[in-house]
Design a protein around this motif. Structure first.
Motif, PDB file in Angstrom:
ATOM      1  N   SER A 126       1.024  -1.039   0.014  1.00  0.00           N
ATOM      2  CA  SER A 126      -0.018   0.023   0.108  1.00  0.00           C
ATOM      3  C   SER A 126       0.894   1.249   0.025  1.00  0.00           C
ATOM      4  CB  SER A 126      -0.964   0.095   1.303  1.00  0.00           C
ATOM      5  OG  SER A 126      -0.526   0.244   2.340  1.00  0.00           O
ATOM      6  N   ILE A 127       2.104   1.114   0.152  1.00  0.00           N
ATOM      7  CA  ILE A 127       3.223   2.232   0.066  1.00  0.00           C
ATOM      8  C   ILE A 127       2.977   2.889  -1.172  1.00  0.00           C
ATOM      9  CG2 ILE A 127       5.357   2.853   0.283  1.00  0.00           C
ATOM     10  CD1 ILE A 127       5.687   0.926   2.915  1.00  0.00           C
ATOM     11  N   SER A 128       2.843   1.998  -2.196  1.00  0.00           N
ATOM     12  CA  SER A 128       2.802   2.460  -3.453  1.00  0.00           C
ATOM     13  C   SER A 128       2.074   3.349  -3.853  1.00  0.00           C
ATOM     14  CB  SER A 128       2.660   1.188  -4.588  1.00  0.00           C
ATOM     15  OG  SER A 128       3.626   0.257  -4.348  1.00  0.00           O
ATOM     16  N   PHE A 129       0.690   3.465  -3.048  1.00  0.00           N
ATOM     17  CA  PHE A 129      -0.325   4.340  -3.241  1.00  0.00           C
ATOM     18  C   PHE A 129      -0.323   5.324  -1.950  1.00  0.00           C
ATOM     19  CE2 PHE A 129      -0.998   1.254  -6.486  1.00  0.00           C
ATOM     20  CZ  PHE A 129      -1.265   2.155  -7.543  1.00  0.00           C
ATOM     21  N   ARG A 130       0.733   5.498  -1.454  1.00  0.00           N
ATOM     22  CA  ARG A 130       0.453   6.270  -0.020  1.00  0.00           C
ATOM     23  C   ARG A 130       0.133   7.693  -0.233  1.00  0.00           C
ATOM     24  NH1 ARG A 130       6.531   8.651   1.567  1.00  0.00           N
ATOM     25  NH2 ARG A 130       7.147   9.595  -0.420  1.00  0.00           N
ATOM     26  N   HIS A 131      -0.366   8.070  -1.306  1.00  0.00           N
ATOM     27  CA  HIS A 131      -0.990   9.520  -1.584  1.00  0.00           C
ATOM     28  C   HIS A 131      -2.360   9.590  -1.558  1.00  0.00           C
ATOM     29  CE1 HIS A 131      -0.933   7.641  -5.441  1.00  0.00           C
ATOM     30  NE2 HIS A 131      -1.915   8.428  -5.629  1.00  0.00           N
ATOM     31  N   GLN A 132      -2.845   8.149  -1.385  1.00  0.00           N
ATOM     32  CA  GLN A 132      -4.100   8.093  -1.288  1.00  0.00           C
ATOM     33  C   GLN A 132      -4.691   7.592  -0.153  1.00  0.00           C
ATOM     34  OE1 GLN A 132      -4.792   4.922  -4.397  1.00  0.00           O
ATOM     35  NE2 GLN A 132      -5.129   6.664  -5.920  1.00  0.00           N
ATOM     36  N   GLU A 133      -6.067   7.950   0.449  1.00  0.00           N
ATOM     37  CA  GLU A 133      -6.391   7.314   1.681  1.00  0.00           C
ATOM     38  C   GLU A 133      -6.455   6.057   1.570  1.00  0.00           C
ATOM     39  OE1 GLU A 133      -7.162   9.212   4.579  1.00  0.00           O
ATOM     40  OE2 GLU A 133      -6.478  10.962   3.476  1.00  0.00           O
ATOM     41  N   LEU A 134      -6.418   5.351   2.658  1.00  0.00           N
ATOM     42  CA  LEU A 134      -6.192   3.653   2.716  1.00  0.00           C
ATOM     43  C   LEU A 134      -7.428   3.163   1.732  1.00  0.00           C
ATOM     44  CD1 LEU A 134      -5.294   0.980   3.459  1.00  0.00           C
ATOM     45  CD2 LEU A 134      -6.585   1.199   5.595  1.00  0.00           C
ATOM     46  N   PRO A 135      -8.836   3.404   1.853  1.00  0.00           N
ATOM     47  CA  PRO A 135      -9.851   2.860   1.241  1.00  0.00           C
ATOM     48  C   PRO A 135      -9.789   2.955  -0.321  1.00  0.00           C
ATOM     49  CG  PRO A 135     -10.827   4.021   2.876  1.00  0.00           C
ATOM     50  CD  PRO A 135      -9.395   4.390   3.001  1.00  0.00           C
ATOM     51  N   VAL A 136      -8.963   4.231  -0.931  1.00  0.00           N
ATOM     52  CA  VAL A 136      -8.877   4.448  -2.232  1.00  0.00           C
ATOM     53  C   VAL A 136      -7.792   3.715  -2.754  1.00  0.00           C
ATOM     54  CG1 VAL A 136      -8.642   6.214  -3.617  1.00  0.00           C
ATOM     55  CG2 VAL A 136      -9.954   6.681  -1.888  1.00  0.00           C
ATOM     56  N   PRO A 157       5.216   5.368  10.024  1.00  0.00           N
ATOM     57  CA  PRO A 157       5.029   6.912  10.287  1.00  0.00           C
ATOM     58  C   PRO A 157       5.831   7.771   9.462  1.00  0.00           C
ATOM     59  CG  PRO A 157       5.004   6.020  12.401  1.00  0.00           C
ATOM     60  CD  PRO A 157       5.252   4.873  11.252  1.00  0.00           C
ATOM     61  N   GLY A 158       5.168   8.844   8.703  1.00  0.00           N
ATOM     62  CA  GLY A 158       6.183   9.572   7.872  1.00  0.00           C
ATOM     63  C   GLY A 158       6.344   9.108   6.269  1.00  0.00           C
ATOM     64  N   VAL A 159       6.073   7.787   6.321  1.00  0.00           N
ATOM     65  CA  VAL A 159       6.323   7.223   4.943  1.00  0.00           C
ATOM     66  C   VAL A 159       4.885   6.972   4.411  1.00  0.00           C
ATOM     67  CG1 VAL A 159       7.394   5.120   3.494  1.00  0.00           C
ATOM     68  CG2 VAL A 159       8.627   6.230   5.422  1.00  0.00           C
ATOM     69  N   CYS A 160       4.152   6.051   5.221  1.00  0.00           N
ATOM     70  CA  CYS A 160       2.772   5.727   4.737  1.00  0.00           C
ATOM     71  C   CYS A 160       1.715   5.920   5.964  1.00  0.00           C
ATOM     72  CB  CYS A 160       2.957   4.415   4.279  1.00  0.00           C
ATOM     73  SG  CYS A 160       1.316   3.683   3.644  1.00  0.00           S
ATOM     74  N   ASP A 161       0.787   6.779   5.840  1.00  0.00           N
ATOM     75  CA  ASP A 161      -0.124   6.806   7.020  1.00  0.00           C
ATOM     76  C   ASP A 161      -1.106   6.171   6.834  1.00  0.00           C
ATOM     77  OD1 ASP A 161       1.787   8.710   8.130  1.00  0.00           O
ATOM     78  OD2 ASP A 161       1.204  10.250   7.050  1.00  0.00           O
ATOM     79  N   HIS A 162      -1.281   4.919   6.255  1.00  0.00           N
ATOM     80  CA  HIS A 162      -2.452   4.137   5.904  1.00  0.00           C
ATOM     81  C   HIS A 162      -3.119   3.422   7.358  1.00  0.00           C
ATOM     82  CE1 HIS A 162      -1.938   3.632   1.590  1.00  0.00           C
ATOM     83  NE2 HIS A 162      -2.370   4.717   1.704  1.00  0.00           N
ATOM     84  N   VAL A 163      -2.045   3.444   8.236  1.00  0.00           N
ATOM     85  CA  VAL A 163      -2.318   3.039   9.684  1.00  0.00           C
ATOM     86  C   VAL A 163      -1.865   4.148  10.424  1.00  0.00           C
ATOM     87  CG1 VAL A 163      -1.750   1.287  11.348  1.00  0.00           C
ATOM     88  CG2 VAL A 163      -1.917   0.617   9.061  1.00  0.00           C
ATOM     89  N   PRO A 164      -2.898   4.502  11.306  1.00  0.00           N
ATOM     90  CA  PRO A 164      -2.474   5.482  12.363  1.00  0.00           C
ATOM     91  C   PRO A 164      -1.262   5.085  13.058  1.00  0.00           C
ATOM     92  CG  PRO A 164      -4.887   5.095  12.249  1.00  0.00           C
ATOM     93  CD  PRO A 164      -4.346   4.121  11.652  1.00  0.00           C
ATOM     94  N   TYR A 165      -0.538   6.224  13.727  1.00  0.00           N
ATOM     95  CA  TYR A 165       0.471   5.814  14.643  1.00  0.00           C
ATOM     96  C   TYR A 165       0.058   5.599  16.010  1.00  0.00           C
ATOM     97  CZ  TYR A 165       4.834   6.381  17.354  1.00  0.00           C
ATOM     98  OH  TYR A 165       5.839   5.869  18.006  1.00  0.00           O
ATOM     99  N   GLU A 166      -1.014   6.209  16.155  1.00  0.00           N
ATOM    100  CA  GLU A 166      -1.790   6.104  17.508  1.00  0.00           C
ATOM    101  C   GLU A 166      -2.756   4.808  17.498  1.00  0.00           C
ATOM    102  OE1 GLU A 166      -0.841   7.162  20.560  1.00  0.00           O
ATOM    103  OE2 GLU A 166       0.758   8.792  19.676  1.00  0.00           O
ATOM    104  N   LEU A 167      -2.151   3.774  17.516  1.00  0.00           N
ATOM    105  CA  LEU A 167      -3.107   2.516  16.932  1.00  0.00           C
ATOM    106  C   LEU A 167      -3.696   2.280  18.050  1.00  0.00           C
ATOM    107  CD1 LEU A 167      -3.362   0.941  14.582  1.00  0.00           C
ATOM    108  CD2 LEU A 167      -1.604  -0.484  15.032  1.00  0.00           C
TER     109      LEU A 167
END
Length: 274
Positions: free
Chosen positions: A10-20, A39-49
């Motif tokens: 999913s890092i390949s599409f990190r510019h999109q929100e996770l569902p997209v 964190p800072g690379v791909c925010d599809h998963v919140p750091y405050e998990l």
């Protein structure tokens, strides 16, 4: 459409929100993904998990119909010397990531091979000892969640950035059950040879990341760098590698609009080589 063992991070599409991003990968024909939690690379998963966040992210992943091969996460610099409070916070974060991996059906959680700095905190040997101990401890905890623990090593931006340090870490992890993730781009960026890497890690590779690179630059689309995909993939097959592959296209040589076509082109190219 693509090889059954080839997925997309999913890092390949990190510019999109996770569902997209999930929909983008599904529409391209991928059936398997790595889920980026960096964190800072791909925010599809919140750091405050939190438990709520784990439930929300896993629900999105499961609803997509995509298989999750691994969760690519980070619990902080593994060669950092922590006090009691920081150690407890790290453990909570690890447990949250392992909970996410288990909830999504992922085979493994992937952690980095040390800090985003080539310089040791104490000494090279002491830092390698600490990184190995942290990874082994995380693997033991992962087993309680029914999940494997892998580390991406070598990693050009991390402490174990070259073949020497990656090999020394692999020695310390021997027999521990911690798997090794190989990344073509990091090997190339470090100026190392893929065959020398595979000689040093024979029989230890559990997953493979795919992106192109030139010395000093890991952010190139497949075909725009010097990574020896043909030679490396042929060698992996000859060595008996039966694991999976993932396109981790954190590239900076295409626009976001060009990214889906670039991912499809890369997947077709790699499929022909596997």
């Amino acid at each position: 459409m693509f090889h059954s063992r080839l997925g997309c991070s999913s890092i390949s599409f990190r510019h999109q929100e996770l569902p997209v991003a999930l929909r983008s990968m599904r529409e391209l024909g991928f059936e398997e993904i790595d889920l980026g939690a960096l964190p800072g690379v791909c925010d599809h998963v919140p750091y405050e998990l939190t438990a709520t966040a784990v439930k929300a992210v896993s629900a999105e992943a499961l609803a997509s119909g995509l298989r999750v091969r691994s969760v690519n996460g980070d619990i902080g610099d593994l060669n950092a010397v922590l006090d009691g409070d920081a150690t407890a916070a790290r453990q909570r974060h690890l447990d949250a990531l392992l909970g996410l991996a288990a909830a999504t059906g992922a085979r493994a959680l992937v952690l980095p091979c040390g800090s985003l700095d080539h310089n040791p905190v104490r000494s090279m040997d002491e830092d390698l000892d600490l990184i190995a101990a942290q990874l082994i401890g995380a693997r033991e905890r992962a087993a309680e969640f029914g999940v494997e623990l892998w580390t991406e090593s070598l990693h050009f931006l991390r402490f174990c950035w070259n073949l020497e340090r990656a090999g020394l870490l692999a020695d310390r992890l021997a027999g521990s059950g911690v798997g090794i993730v190989m990344d073509f781009s990091h090997i190339t960026a470090a100026g190392e040879d893929v065959h020398a890497y595979l000689d040093r890690h024979r029989g230890r590779i559990t997953h493979v990341h795919l992106r192109d690179a030139v010395p000093g630059n890991i952010n190139l689309s497949i075909g725009n760098g010097n990574a020896d995909f043909a030679g490396g993939l042929k060698r992996l097959a000859r060595d008996g590698y039966t694991g999976h592959f993932s396109l981790e296209l954190e590239t900076r040589d295409v626009t976001h609009d060009e990214r889906p076509a670039a991912a499809a082109k890369a997947a077709s190219f790699i499929t022909d080589l596997i």
